[in-house]
Design a protein around this motif. Structure first.
Motif, PDB file in Angstrom:
ATOM      1  N   SER A 105     -50.714  18.759  12.185  1.00 42.02           N
ATOM      2  CA  SER A 105     -49.770  19.012  11.098  1.00 42.02           C
ATOM      3  C   SER A 105     -48.328  19.005  11.592  1.00 42.02           C
ATOM      4  CB  SER A 105     -50.079  20.357  10.432  1.00 42.02           C
ATOM      5  OG  SER A 105     -49.113  20.639   9.424  1.00 42.02           O
ATOM      6  N   ALA A 106     -47.437  18.571  10.713  1.00 43.48           N
ATOM      7  CA  ALA A 106     -45.999  18.587  11.010  1.00 43.48           C
ATOM      8  C   ALA A 106     -45.269  19.473  10.007  1.00 43.48           C
ATOM      9  CB  ALA A 106     -45.439  17.167  10.959  1.00 43.48           C
ATOM     10  N   ASP A 107     -45.989  20.418   9.401  1.00 47.79           N
ATOM     11  CA  ASP A 107     -45.395  21.312   8.413  1.00 47.79           C
ATOM     12  C   ASP A 107     -45.739  22.750   8.774  1.00 47.79           C
ATOM     13  OD1 ASP A 107     -44.615  22.799   6.221  1.00 47.79           O
ATOM     14  OD2 ASP A 107     -45.193  21.270   4.770  1.00 47.79           O
ATOM     15  N   PRO A 108     -44.827  23.473   9.430  1.00 46.62           N
ATOM     16  CA  PRO A 108     -45.165  24.822   9.895  1.00 46.62           C
ATOM     17  C   PRO A 108     -45.448  25.814   8.782  1.00 46.62           C
ATOM     18  CG  PRO A 108     -42.826  24.372  10.188  1.00 46.62           C
ATOM     19  CD  PRO A 108     -43.471  23.075   9.810  1.00 46.62           C
ATOM     20  N   VAL A 109     -44.809  25.652   7.615  1.00 50.17           N
ATOM     21  CA  VAL A 109     -45.070  26.585   6.520  1.00 50.17           C
ATOM     22  C   VAL A 109     -46.497  26.413   6.014  1.00 50.17           C
ATOM     23  CG1 VAL A 109     -44.357  27.323   4.220  1.00 50.17           C
ATOM     24  CG2 VAL A 109     -42.630  26.624   5.883  1.00 50.17           C
ATOM     25  N   ALA A 110     -46.938  25.170   5.861  1.00 52.39           N
ATOM     26  CA  ALA A 110     -48.325  24.922   5.458  1.00 52.39           C
ATOM     27  C   ALA A 110     -49.301  25.421   6.512  1.00 52.39           C
ATOM     28  CB  ALA A 110     -48.537  23.427   5.210  1.00 52.39           C
ATOM     29  N   MET A 111     -48.936  25.288   7.779  1.00 56.38           N
ATOM     30  CA  MET A 111     -49.792  25.779   8.853  1.00 56.38           C
ATOM     31  C   MET A 111     -49.933  27.295   8.780  1.00 56.38           C
ATOM     32  SD  MET A 111     -48.294  23.371  11.906  1.00 56.38           S
ATOM     33  CE  MET A 111     -49.262  24.082  13.253  1.00 56.38           C
ATOM     34  N   LEU A 112     -48.828  27.992   8.552  1.00 53.42           N
ATOM     35  CA  LEU A 112     -48.870  29.447   8.490  1.00 53.42           C
ATOM     36  C   LEU A 112     -49.669  29.938   7.288  1.00 53.42           C
ATOM     37  CD1 LEU A 112     -45.187  30.219   9.509  1.00 53.42           C
ATOM     38  CD2 LEU A 112     -47.223  31.023  10.717  1.00 53.42           C
ATOM     39  N   THR A 113     -49.485  29.275   6.137  1.00 54.92           N
ATOM     40  CA  THR A 113     -50.198  29.710   4.940  1.00 54.92           C
ATOM     41  C   THR A 113     -51.675  29.308   4.971  1.00 54.92           C
ATOM     42  OG1 THR A 113     -49.445  27.708   3.798  1.00 54.92           O
ATOM     43  CG2 THR A 113     -48.162  29.705   3.473  1.00 54.92           C
ATOM     44  N   GLU A 163     -38.536  27.404   7.502  1.00 55.69           N
ATOM     45  CA  GLU A 163     -38.062  26.469   6.484  1.00 55.69           C
ATOM     46  C   GLU A 163     -36.538  26.481   6.382  1.00 55.69           C
ATOM     47  OE1 GLU A 163     -38.928  23.640   3.297  1.00 55.69           O
ATOM     48  OE2 GLU A 163     -39.769  24.261   5.219  1.00 55.69           O
ATOM     49  N   ARG A 164     -35.961  27.648   6.439  1.00 60.56           N
ATOM     50  CA  ARG A 164     -34.504  27.732   6.338  1.00 60.56           C
ATOM     51  C   ARG A 164     -33.823  27.190   7.593  1.00 60.56           C
ATOM     52  NH1 ARG A 164     -35.375  33.432   3.260  1.00 60.56           N
ATOM     53  NH2 ARG A 164     -35.285  32.564   1.165  1.00 60.56           N
ATOM     54  N   ALA A 165     -34.403  27.473   8.747  1.00 59.43           N
ATOM     55  CA  ALA A 165     -33.845  26.910   9.978  1.00 59.43           C
ATOM     56  C   ALA A 165     -33.923  25.389   9.970  1.00 59.43           C
ATOM     57  CB  ALA A 165     -34.585  27.474  11.191  1.00 59.43           C
ATOM     58  N   ALA A 166     -35.014  24.831   9.434  1.00 54.20           N
ATOM     59  CA  ALA A 166     -35.134  23.373   9.346  1.00 54.20           C
ATOM     60  C   ALA A 166     -34.060  22.798   8.435  1.00 54.20           C
ATOM     61  CB  ALA A 166     -36.526  22.994   8.836  1.00 54.20           C
ATOM     62  N   HIS A 167     -33.724  23.503   7.345  1.00 57.34           N
ATOM     63  CA  HIS A 167     -32.692  23.012   6.431  1.00 57.34           C
ATOM     64  C   HIS A 167     -31.297  23.099   7.040  1.00 57.34           C
ATOM     65  CE1 HIS A 167     -35.736  22.806   3.313  1.00 57.34           C
ATOM     66  NE2 HIS A 167     -34.849  22.223   2.536  1.00 57.34           N
ATOM     67  N   ALA A 168     -31.123  23.903   8.068  1.00 57.92           N
ATOM     68  CA  ALA A 168     -29.838  23.901   8.770  1.00 57.92           C
ATOM     69  C   ALA A 168     -29.620  22.584   9.511  1.00 57.92           C
ATOM     70  CB  ALA A 168     -29.772  25.072   9.750  1.00 57.92           C
ATOM     71  N   HIS A 169     -30.720  21.823   9.715  1.00 59.98           N
ATOM     72  CA  HIS A 169     -30.680  20.451  10.252  1.00 59.98           C
ATOM     73  C   HIS A 169     -31.062  19.496   9.119  1.00 59.98           C
ATOM     74  CE1 HIS A 169     -29.797  20.627  14.459  1.00 59.98           C
ATOM     75  NE2 HIS A 169     -30.748  21.495  14.721  1.00 59.98           N
ATOM     76  N   TYR A 170     -30.403  19.588   7.953  1.00 60.45           N
ATOM     77  CA  TYR A 170     -30.906  18.921   6.751  1.00 60.45           C
ATOM     78  C   TYR A 170     -31.080  17.424   6.930  1.00 60.45           C
ATOM     79  CZ  TYR A 170     -31.615  17.676   1.918  1.00 60.45           C
ATOM     80  OH  TYR A 170     -32.163  17.178   0.761  1.00 60.45           O
ATOM     81  N   ARG A 171     -30.176  16.777   7.643  1.00 62.86           N
ATOM     82  CA  ARG A 171     -30.262  15.320   7.807  1.00 62.86           C
ATOM     83  C   ARG A 171     -31.396  14.912   8.739  1.00 62.86           C
ATOM     84  NH1 ARG A 171     -25.269  16.787   6.726  1.00 62.86           N
ATOM     85  NH2 ARG A 171     -24.023  15.565   5.239  1.00 62.86           N
ATOM     86  N   ALA A 172     -31.953  15.864   9.462  1.00 63.86           N
ATOM     87  CA  ALA A 172     -33.108  15.588  10.324  1.00 63.86           C
ATOM     88  C   ALA A 172     -34.228  16.569   9.980  1.00 63.86           C
ATOM     89  CB  ALA A 172     -32.717  15.709  11.791  1.00 63.86           C
ATOM     90  N   LEU A 173     -34.413  16.803   8.679  1.00 61.97           N
ATOM     91  CA  LEU A 173     -35.339  17.840   8.212  1.00 61.97           C
ATOM     92  C   LEU A 173     -36.767  17.592   8.671  1.00 61.97           C
ATOM     93  CD1 LEU A 173     -35.699  20.386   6.468  1.00 61.97           C
ATOM     94  CD2 LEU A 173     -35.923  18.889   4.479  1.00 61.97           C
ATOM     95  N   ARG A 192     -41.371  18.864  12.439  1.00 60.04           N
ATOM     96  CA  ARG A 192     -42.354  18.455  13.452  1.00 60.04           C
ATOM     97  C   ARG A 192     -42.176  19.264  14.730  1.00 60.04           C
ATOM     98  NH1 ARG A 192     -41.201  13.249  11.433  1.00 60.04           N
ATOM     99  NH2 ARG A 192     -39.699  12.864  13.131  1.00 60.04           N
ATOM    100  N   ARG A 193     -40.935  19.473  15.139  1.00 61.69           N
ATOM    101  CA  ARG A 193     -40.686  20.261  16.359  1.00 61.69           C
ATOM    102  C   ARG A 193     -41.115  21.710  16.159  1.00 61.69           C
ATOM    103  NH1 ARG A 193     -41.303  21.822  20.392  1.00 61.69           N
ATOM    104  NH2 ARG A 193     -39.893  22.179  22.141  1.00 61.69           N
ATOM    105  N   GLN A 194     -40.869  22.240  14.976  1.00 58.33           N
ATOM    106  CA  GLN A 194     -41.290  23.613  14.686  1.00 58.33           C
ATOM    107  C   GLN A 194     -42.809  23.744  14.718  1.00 58.33           C
ATOM    108  OE1 GLN A 194     -39.562  24.524  10.893  1.00 58.33           O
ATOM    109  NE2 GLN A 194     -37.595  25.147  11.755  1.00 58.33           N
ATOM    110  N   ALA A 195     -43.515  22.728  14.243  1.00 58.74           N
ATOM    111  CA  ALA A 195     -44.982  22.756  14.287  1.00 58.74           C
ATOM    112  C   ALA A 195     -45.469  22.826  15.728  1.00 58.74           C
ATOM    113  CB  ALA A 195     -45.550  21.524  13.582  1.00 58.74           C
TER     114      ALA A 195
END
Length: 300
Positions: free
Chosen positions: A104-112, A206-216, A221-224
């Protein structure tokens, strides 16, 4: 902005700009040929009108580009407003499979979708790791201080009062930045989530990823990868065991930031038959709270 709205907006812009251009060209032609009388001026403009109308199709690509730029900006603003002020919604209704967890490349989905809830300490350390990746976006020193205190709290070196004070500072920073710089505001909100007594790891990520919005997508993926480093494989957790002193010493040094010792820790674990843990230690990136290090130190 939906595709229908985009089509209407670009079409209206096309017709509006085209009509304005044609009108200006006709008016200019009438003024230029005013000495010929109104009939002569109209005839002169009528002869040039096919050329003027031929310009209209060229406006199509231009208006489309403008419409796309405006639509992307509108989507960015809405997304940042939502992530700064609204809740981070769960992205999965049911549990993950082991294969999904590993890819997975979606940490929020992984956590939930975790089969078992992630503990408070690893959840906080994962949130902190996400915030440290956006350190350059944390323009308010209170956000950085909140992360430092939250990390000490996770390690048992700060009190609950320290954490509450840090959270208050992070909240004030987020409120200040939310409107003036939405991406920095998203990063500040992530620090607030990470330093909250009831840590919200999914919201922080999710909010930290949006701080890099152009590379969201790349940031998610890195957070995963970070989450897999901290949480390990929840479907096949490492079993508790005792370790020789030299392994514990290596793990302690890695926990204190000696990243160059991970290969030595991998060799030591492999000598003990812990092949899977050794393979993880040979991966290139690790953060504080790495599940293998915590396992070797008995922190899990």
């Amino acid at each position: 902005m939906t595709l229908v709205k985009l089509a209407w907006w670009s079409g209206g812009l096309w017709l509006g700009c085209g009509g304005l251009l044609v009108g200006l060209c006709i008016l200019g032609g009438l003024i230029e040929n005013a000495q010929r009388g109104w009939r002569g001026a109209i005839l002169a403009v009528a002869r040039e009108l096919p050329l003027i109308l031929g310009i209209l199709p060229l406006l199509g690509p231009i208006t489309l580009v403008i419409a796309v730029v405006v639509a992307r900006r509108d989507h960015r603003v809405r997304a940042l407003q939502q992530v700064c002020s609204g809740p981070v919604l769960a992205k999965r209704a049911g549990p993950l499979t082991e294969a999904e967890w590993q890819t997975s490349a979606d940490p929020v989905a992984m956590l939930t979708g975790l089969p078992t809830e992630l503990g408070e300490r690893p959840a906080r350390l994962f949130a902190i790791a996400c915030c440290r990746r956006i350190w350059h976006r944390l323009s308010d020193e209170r956000s950085r201080q909140a992360i430092e205190v939250a990390e000490r709290y996770a390690e048992g070196r700060a009190t609950a009062d320290d954490l509450r004070d840090a959270e208050a500072g992070a909240s004030a920073a987020a409120t200040l930045l939310r409107l003036s710089d939405p991406e920095a505001g998203a990063g500040a909100e992530a620090c607030h989530d990470a330093s909250s007594p009831q840590v919200n790891a999914g919201a922080a990520a999710e909010r930290a990823a949006h701080a890099h919005y152009r590379a969201l997508a790349a940031e998610r993926r890195r957070q995963a990868q970070l989450l897999r480093d901290v949480a390990g494989n929840p479907f096949r957790p490492l079993q508790p065991r005792s370790f020789p002193p030299h392994v514990c010493a290596l793990a302690r040094a890695c926990a204190e930031g000696a990243r160059d010792l991970y290969p030595l820790l991998a060799d030591a674990l492999e000598d003990l038959g812990e092949v899977e843990a050794a393979a993880h230690c040979r991966e290139p990136h690790h953060v504080k709270g790495c599940h293998v290090v915590d396992w070797a130190l008995g922190s899990r």
